[in-house]
Design a protein around this motif. Structure first.
Motif, PDB file in Angstrom:
ATOM      1  N   GLY A 176       0.828  -1.211   0.000  1.00  0.00           N
ATOM      2  CA  GLY A 176       0.000   0.000   0.000  1.00  0.00           C
ATOM      3  C   GLY A 176       0.862   1.260   0.000  1.00  0.00           C
ATOM      4  N   THR A 177       1.936   1.213   0.794  1.00  0.00           N
ATOM      5  CA  THR A 177       2.817   2.385   0.888  1.00  0.00           C
ATOM      6  C   THR A 177       3.477   2.661  -0.462  1.00  0.00           C
ATOM      7  N   LEU A 178       3.962   1.592  -1.105  1.00  0.00           N
ATOM      8  CA  LEU A 178       4.629   1.769  -2.404  1.00  0.00           C
ATOM      9  C   LEU A 178       3.636   2.255  -3.463  1.00  0.00           C
ATOM     10  N   GLU A 179       2.396   1.793  -3.336  1.00  0.00           N
ATOM     11  CA  GLU A 179       1.371   2.248  -4.286  1.00  0.00           C
ATOM     12  C   GLU A 179       1.091   3.735  -4.117  1.00  0.00           C
ATOM     13  N   GLN A 221       0.390   0.984 -11.928  1.00  0.00           N
ATOM     14  CA  GLN A 221       0.227  -0.082 -10.938  1.00  0.00           C
ATOM     15  C   GLN A 221       1.583  -0.528 -10.392  1.00  0.00           C
ATOM     16  N   VAL A 222       1.548  -1.110  -9.201  1.00  0.00           N
ATOM     17  CA  VAL A 222       2.760  -1.650  -8.588  1.00  0.00           C
ATOM     18  C   VAL A 222       2.626  -3.165  -8.519  1.00  0.00           C
ATOM     19  N   ARG A 223       3.707  -3.854  -8.891  1.00  0.00           N
ATOM     20  CA  ARG A 223       3.705  -5.319  -8.824  1.00  0.00           C
ATOM     21  C   ARG A 223       4.905  -5.768  -7.993  1.00  0.00           C
ATOM     22  N   LEU A 224       4.679  -6.647  -7.028  1.00  0.00           N
ATOM     23  CA  LEU A 224       5.798  -7.158  -6.227  1.00  0.00           C
ATOM     24  C   LEU A 224       6.230  -8.510  -6.774  1.00  0.00           C
ATOM     25  N   ARG A 225       7.544  -8.696  -6.920  1.00  0.00           N
ATOM     26  CA  ARG A 225       8.096  -9.972  -7.402  1.00  0.00           C
ATOM     27  C   ARG A 225       9.033 -10.512  -6.343  1.00  0.00           C
ATOM     28  N   PHE A 246      19.010  -8.628   4.090  1.00  0.00           N
ATOM     29  CA  PHE A 246      18.474  -7.862   5.228  1.00  0.00           C
ATOM     30  C   PHE A 246      16.950  -7.836   5.275  1.00  0.00           C
ATOM     31  N   THR A 247      16.292  -8.529   4.323  1.00  0.00           N
ATOM     32  CA  THR A 247      14.831  -8.616   4.384  1.00  0.00           C
ATOM     33  C   THR A 247      14.399 -10.073   4.145  1.00  0.00           C
ATOM     34  N   GLU A 248      13.309 -10.442   4.791  1.00  0.00           N
ATOM     35  CA  GLU A 248      12.770 -11.793   4.596  1.00  0.00           C
ATOM     36  C   GLU A 248      11.277 -11.767   4.863  1.00  0.00           C
ATOM     37  N   PRO A 249      10.387 -12.010   3.911  1.00  0.00           N
ATOM     38  CA  PRO A 249      10.727 -12.218   2.511  1.00  0.00           C
ATOM     39  C   PRO A 249      11.180 -10.905   1.839  1.00  0.00           C
ATOM     40  N   SER A 250      11.842 -11.071   0.689  1.00  0.00           N
ATOM     41  CA  SER A 250      12.306  -9.908  -0.074  1.00  0.00           C
ATOM     42  C   SER A 250      11.534  -9.817  -1.388  1.00  0.00           C
ATOM     43  N   VAL A 251      11.396  -8.599  -1.857  1.00  0.00           N
ATOM     44  CA  VAL A 251      10.692  -8.406  -3.139  1.00  0.00           C
ATOM     45  C   VAL A 251      11.402  -7.334  -3.960  1.00  0.00           C
ATOM     46  N   GLU A 252      11.143  -7.362  -5.237  1.00  0.00           N
ATOM     47  CA  GLU A 252      11.475  -6.211  -6.067  1.00  0.00           C
ATOM     48  C   GLU A 252      10.146  -5.683  -6.579  1.00  0.00           C
ATOM     49  N   ALA A 253      10.063  -4.350  -6.665  1.00  0.00           N
ATOM     50  CA  ALA A 253       8.790  -3.776  -7.107  1.00  0.00           C
ATOM     51  C   ALA A 253       8.927  -3.265  -8.535  1.00  0.00           C
ATOM     52  N   ASP A 254       7.953  -3.617  -9.337  1.00  0.00           N
ATOM     53  CA  ASP A 254       7.894  -3.112 -10.715  1.00  0.00           C
ATOM     54  C   ASP A 254       6.719  -2.151 -10.799  1.00  0.00           C
ATOM     55  N   ILE A 255       6.834  -1.146 -11.670  1.00  0.00           N
ATOM     56  CA  ILE A 255       5.637  -0.352 -11.977  1.00  0.00           C
ATOM     57  C   ILE A 255       5.348  -0.447 -13.472  1.00  0.00           C
ATOM     58  N   THR A 256       4.105  -0.141 -13.815  1.00  0.00           N
ATOM     59  CA  THR A 256       3.687  -0.205 -15.212  1.00  0.00           C
ATOM     60  C   THR A 256       4.642   0.607 -16.075  1.00  0.00           C
ATOM     61  N   LYS A 300      11.515  -4.647 -22.087  1.00  0.00           N
ATOM     62  CA  LYS A 300      11.847  -5.957 -22.684  1.00  0.00           C
ATOM     63  C   LYS A 300      10.592  -6.797 -22.912  1.00  0.00           C
ATOM     64  N   GLY A 301       9.556  -6.129 -23.356  1.00  0.00           N
ATOM     65  CA  GLY A 301       8.319  -6.819 -23.726  1.00  0.00           C
ATOM     66  C   GLY A 301       7.427  -7.211 -22.564  1.00  0.00           C
ATOM     67  N   THR A 302       7.829  -6.859 -21.311  1.00  0.00           N
ATOM     68  CA  THR A 302       7.055  -7.340 -20.158  1.00  0.00           C
ATOM     69  C   THR A 302       5.925  -6.397 -19.750  1.00  0.00           C
ATOM     70  N   GLY A 303       6.047  -5.104 -20.095  1.00  0.00           N
ATOM     71  CA  GLY A 303       5.031  -4.142 -19.664  1.00  0.00           C
ATOM     72  C   GLY A 303       5.317  -3.573 -18.276  1.00  0.00           C
ATOM     73  N   TRP A 304       6.416  -4.028 -17.632  1.00  0.00           N
ATOM     74  CA  TRP A 304       6.737  -3.571 -16.274  1.00  0.00           C
ATOM     75  C   TRP A 304       8.185  -3.110 -16.194  1.00  0.00           C
ATOM     76  N   ILE A 305       8.450  -2.196 -15.256  1.00  0.00           N
ATOM     77  CA  ILE A 305       9.821  -1.742 -15.041  1.00  0.00           C
ATOM     78  C   ILE A 305      10.171  -1.835 -13.565  1.00  0.00           C
TER      79      ILE A 305
END
Ligand code: FA5
Length: 336
Positions: A223-226, A238-242, A248-258, A271-276
């Protein structure tokens, strides 16, 4: 004497002529003085009359000279005022105006967004102790993940910080949890021995964020990243977590935006994914909390590390990160 004198005084056009006239008429060797001296040669009965006439004439000439001088002074002043009059309708000379660097503008925007959500903003040392940069971040010596951040060392124990995450440890150590949750962002410059290319610089910026309290979840992180993304770029993004990995984090994610360029449809940039990918984040590892003296059984929360340089590239369609560091004013002045 009178007629000539008065005429000459009236005709005088400057102070010097007037001074000369005064000397010639009233000075020691002037006409009036001479006339007064000549009185002794007159018959006794005429002396008072001529003497009084000469005195009167002397006074009249002196007065006329004074008023002529005042008149000339006034005329000179009027001329000066006229010459020095300022024409307020003339266009002014334009003074070149500076503005914050485009990356600083993005950092200021990010700071403002988080200040609005009750975060404090802290800044920390760029020349950092290895302990804070790595050990306190759950990256003990010889940990393979240290290779993810190739490092400029100053001495064996002092380095140029490779990320802003050491500010997590510094803030955790300082914070008094009896007074409430820790909510902090920390912007700054970081350094890595990366080879410079269009998307990598050996010196770039990060904004660290950390929230620690009781009952903080991944949903709070998302929510905060959004909120940050929507405020920076607009609601349609939009924000997508991968899933990802950070020690230093568990679980860890990388965030992509549209992806901006293709609006999420897929293009060369994404690279054809629609996300960065824009940032790394996750739930703060219990070891990080423990090492900073915080009870990980009671407290927990999330942290994130944003790259504002990449945000600036996305926002303004800049295709080479190095442009931000070359200080070419033709480039930088576009972001006034
Ligand atoms: C880190 O530096 C972690 N400290 C981030 C983090 C913080 C994770 C808190 C979890 C919790 P990473 O190396 O992926 O992660 O860098 C984070 C961001 O910095 C990247 O998403 C990218 O936007 C930017 N970045 C990384 N390397 C470079 C580089 N060489 N040039 C420009 N930007 C970079």
């Amino acid at each position: 004497i009178k007629t000539n004198g008065l005429q000459s005084i009236k005709a005088a056009q400057d102070g010097k002529t007037l001074n000369d006239l005064k000397v010639n008429l009233l000075g020691k060797k002037g006409s009036i003085t001479k006339a007064l001296h000549g009185i002794s040669e007159l018959p006794v009965e005429e002396r008072p009359k001529i003497g009084s006439l000469a005195n009167k004439l002397r006074d009249e000439l002196a007065k006329t000279i004074d008023s002529k001088r005042a008149e000339l002074d006034q005329a000179a002043l009027n001329q000066k005022l006229k010459d020095e009059k300022i024409d307020v309708t003339l266009p002014g000379d334009s003074v070149p105006k500076g503005h914050p660097h485009v990356i600083q503008q993005i950092i200021d925007e990010i700071d403002d967004i988080f200040i609005g959500m009750g975060y404090q903003v802290l800044s920390g040392p760029e020349v950092e102790e290895e302990v804070y940069n790595f050990e306190m971040m759950n990256l003990p010596k010889n940990h393979p993940a240290r290779d993810m951040q190739d490092t400029f060392y100053i001495t064996k124990d002092i380095l140029m910080r490779t990320h802003t995450s050491p500010m997590q440890a510094r803030a955790l150590q300082k914070h008094d949890f009896t007074k409430g949750p820790l909510k902090m962002v920390s912007p700054g410059v970081v350094y890595r021995r990366d080879t410079d290319d269009p998307t990598h610089s050996h010196q770039f910026h990060q904004v660290e964020g950390i929230v620690i309290d009781k009952h903080i979840t991944m949903a709070d992180l998302k929510g905060t990243l959004e909120v940050m993304t929507h405020k920076l770029f607009g609601d349609k993004f939009q924000v997508r977590l991968r899933p990802s990995y950070f020690p230093f984090t568990e679980p860890s994610v990388e965030a992509d935006i549209t992806c901006f360029n293709c609006n999420g449809k897929g293009c060369d940039v994404c690279k054809g994914t629609g996300w960065i990918e824009v940032l790394g984040a996750g739930m703060v590892h219990p070891n990080v909390l423990k090492m900073a003296g915080v009870d990980s059984n009671v407290y927990g929360g999330f942290a994130f590390g944003v790259g504002p340089d990449r945000f600036a590239m996305l926002k303004y369609g800049v295709d080479d990160i190095r442009d931000f560091y070359l200080n070419d004013l033709r480039f930088l002045s576009q972001f006034d």
